[in-house]
Motif scaffolding. Structure first.
Motif, PDB file in Angstrom:
ATOM      1  N   LEU A  41       1.418   5.931   3.535  1.00 10.39           N
ATOM      2  CA  LEU A  41       2.621   6.035   4.359  1.00 10.39           C
ATOM      3  C   LEU A  41       2.396   5.414   5.729  1.00 10.39           C
ATOM      4  CD1 LEU A  41       5.453   7.370   5.039  1.00 10.39           C
ATOM      5  CD2 LEU A  41       4.107   9.308   5.887  1.00 10.39           C
ATOM      6  N   LEU A  42       1.270   5.738   6.354  1.00  8.59           N
ATOM      7  CA  LEU A  42       0.963   5.216   7.686  1.00  8.59           C
ATOM      8  C   LEU A  42       0.739   3.704   7.655  1.00  8.59           C
ATOM      9  CD1 LEU A  42      -1.414   8.053   8.953  1.00  8.59           C
ATOM     10  CD2 LEU A  42       1.029   7.753   9.408  1.00  8.59           C
ATOM     11  N   SER A  56       1.849   6.770  -6.708  1.00  5.79           N
ATOM     12  CA  SER A  56       0.761   7.676  -7.094  1.00  5.79           C
ATOM     13  C   SER A  56       1.181   9.133  -6.928  1.00  5.79           C
ATOM     14  CB  SER A  56      -0.485   7.411  -6.242  1.00  5.79           C
ATOM     15  OG  SER A  56      -0.973   6.106  -6.441  1.00  5.79           O
ATOM     16  N   VAL A  57       1.812   9.438  -5.794  1.00  6.14           N
ATOM     17  CA  VAL A  57       2.256  10.812  -5.533  1.00  6.14           C
ATOM     18  C   VAL A  57       3.360  11.206  -6.510  1.00  6.14           C
ATOM     19  CG1 VAL A  57       3.374  12.316  -3.835  1.00  6.14           C
ATOM     20  CG2 VAL A  57       1.586  10.732  -3.111  1.00  6.14           C
ATOM     21  N   PRO A  69      -3.592  13.211   0.518  1.00  6.69           N
ATOM     22  CA  PRO A  69      -4.111  12.466   1.678  1.00  6.69           C
ATOM     23  C   PRO A  69      -4.069  10.957   1.491  1.00  6.69           C
ATOM     24  CG  PRO A  69      -5.531  14.338   1.195  1.00  6.69           C
ATOM     25  CD  PRO A  69      -4.547  14.239   0.066  1.00  6.69           C
ATOM     26  N   MET A  70      -4.275  10.486   0.244  1.00 13.82           N
ATOM     27  CA  MET A  70      -4.158   9.050  -0.017  1.00 13.82           C
ATOM     28  C   MET A  70      -2.715   8.586   0.183  1.00 13.82           C
ATOM     29  SD  MET A  70      -6.682   8.755  -3.336  1.00 13.82           S
ATOM     30  CE  MET A  70      -6.553   6.977  -3.494  1.00 13.82           C
ATOM     31  N   LEU A 104       0.830  -1.205   0.000  1.00 17.31           N
ATOM     32  CA  LEU A 104       0.000   0.000   0.000  1.00 17.31           C
ATOM     33  C   LEU A 104       0.867   1.258   0.000  1.00 17.31           C
ATOM     34  CD1 LEU A 104      -2.853  -0.901   2.518  1.00 17.31           C
ATOM     35  CD2 LEU A 104      -3.194   0.001   0.206  1.00 17.31           C
ATOM     36  N   SER A 105       1.904   1.249   0.834  1.00 15.04           N
ATOM     37  CA  SER A 105       2.786   2.402   0.917  1.00 15.04           C
ATOM     38  C   SER A 105       3.492   2.655  -0.412  1.00 15.04           C
ATOM     39  CB  SER A 105       3.820   2.183   2.027  1.00 15.04           C
ATOM     40  OG  SER A 105       4.626   3.325   2.199  1.00 15.04           O
ATOM     41  N   MET A 106       3.949   1.570  -1.054  1.00 17.18           N
ATOM     42  CA  MET A 106       4.618   1.714  -2.341  1.00 17.18           C
ATOM     43  C   MET A 106       3.662   2.240  -3.408  1.00 17.18           C
ATOM     44  SD  MET A 106       6.754  -1.156  -4.502  1.00 17.18           S
ATOM     45  CE  MET A 106       7.631  -1.641  -3.012  1.00 17.18           C
ATOM     46  N   ALA A 107       2.431   1.722  -3.419  1.00 14.82           N
ATOM     47  CA  ALA A 107       1.436   2.187  -4.390  1.00 14.82           C
ATOM     48  C   ALA A 107       1.117   3.658  -4.167  1.00 14.82           C
ATOM     49  CB  ALA A 107       0.167   1.345  -4.282  1.00 14.82           C
ATOM     50  N   GLY A 108       0.998   4.065  -2.890  1.00  9.45           N
ATOM     51  CA  GLY A 108       0.741   5.472  -2.590  1.00  9.45           C
ATOM     52  C   GLY A 108       1.893   6.361  -3.011  1.00  9.45           C
ATOM     53  N   TRP A 109       3.126   5.903  -2.763  1.00 13.17           N
ATOM     54  CA  TRP A 109       4.302   6.679  -3.153  1.00 13.17           C
ATOM     55  C   TRP A 109       4.373   6.845  -4.669  1.00 13.17           C
ATOM     56  CZ3 TRP A 109       9.019   5.013  -5.603  1.00 13.17           C
ATOM     57  CH2 TRP A 109      10.028   5.976  -5.604  1.00 13.17           C
TER      58      TRP A 109
END
Length: 271
Positions: free
Chosen positions: A107-108, A79-80, A101-102, A72-77
């Protein structure tokens, strides 16, 4: 507080500050030149710090591993990262009000390392390539989902007799629809390549093209949904709220296909 938790807190704070700057920009509030330039500076800091935390959590003294939270963290990173890269070439900076925010939530999730950790060495090469393509696919379609959310908001504002200040901060609705189309097309193309690679890997590992489970079924439905959306735009001319709502719904299916099934398997059933 450990150094890792301190860095997570700093990165989360940077996410919040950058989101605040973009919100002020959307609301049309005056920003001096320093504040305007602060957004790309904060973006670079966020991407470097979030990326460093990912590297630190994936590559440990016990070897490289991946878990649901780290995925999840990698996918969010990603995306950003893609969001800021796209913002350099187009008027898409305001998408950050949804993307950032996503990224913070991702990250969390990575900091909590939710889910079972799987050693990367134990994952077959075909699955590794499948994951490599899956994460940027998710990133692009995440941006498309954010674009769809703003498009719905913009369309509703246009229907009001007295739209608020949010409307002038967004590009023309034709530009918003065009951006949504090209983002969806790029994500669908990567998703197609990823599904083909997944089938080839499954054929090599198990002797059949597809092993039907919740993950595969939802992924195929999401692929058909995005394909139907692109075909509907070309054949029927789907635009506006109809196309945007379809995008959000199908993206939710895609998230459920991987992260939802992993969540159930790693945290619910084994909890």
């Amino acid at each position: 507080m450990s150094s890792s938790l301190f860095l997570v807190a700093v990165c989360a704070l940077l996410y919040g500050i950058c989101t605040g700057f973009i919100w002020r920009r959307i609301k049309g509030r005056r920003m001096n030149s320093r504040a305007e330039y602060a957004i790309p500076v904060l973006a670079v800091l966020i991407m470097v710090l979030h990326g460093f935390l990912l590297y630190q959590n994936i590559f440990t003294a016990h070897g490289a591993h991946i878990s649901l939270g780290l995925a999840l963290s990698m996918a969010g990173w990603i995306s950003v990262l893609l969001y800021f890269c796209i913002s350099i070439f187009g008027k898409t900076l305001n998408l950050g009000i949804i993307i950032l925010p996503m990224g913070l939530l991702a990250l969390l999730a990575g900091a909590g390392s939710a889910g079972d950790a799987h050693a990367i060495e134990q994952i077959s090469r075909g699955i590794r390539w499948h994951i490599v393509f899956a994460i940027p696919t998710y990133g692009i379609l995440c941006i498309a989902c954010a674009q769809a959310c703003l498009l719905i908001l913009q369309d509703r504002q246009l229907r009001k007799p007295n739209p608020d200040r949010l409307l002038p901060a967004l590009p023309a609705i034709q530009t918003m629809e065009s951006n949504l189309y090209w983002l969806t097309l790029a994500g669908f193309s990567l998703m197609t390549v990823n599904l083909i690679m997944g089938m080839i890997s499954n054929l090599n590992d198990h002797g059949i093209l597809l092993t039907f489970n919740h993950h595969i079924l939802l992924s195929v439905i999401a692929w058909l949904g995005f394909g139907g959306l692109l075909a509907g735009r070309k054949i029927v001319g789907w635009r506006g709220q109809a196309a945007a709502k379809w995008t959000i719904t199908v993206f939710a299916l895609l998230v459920l296909a991987y992260f939802g099934t992993r969540f159930v398997n790693d945290l619910v059933l084994r909890g």
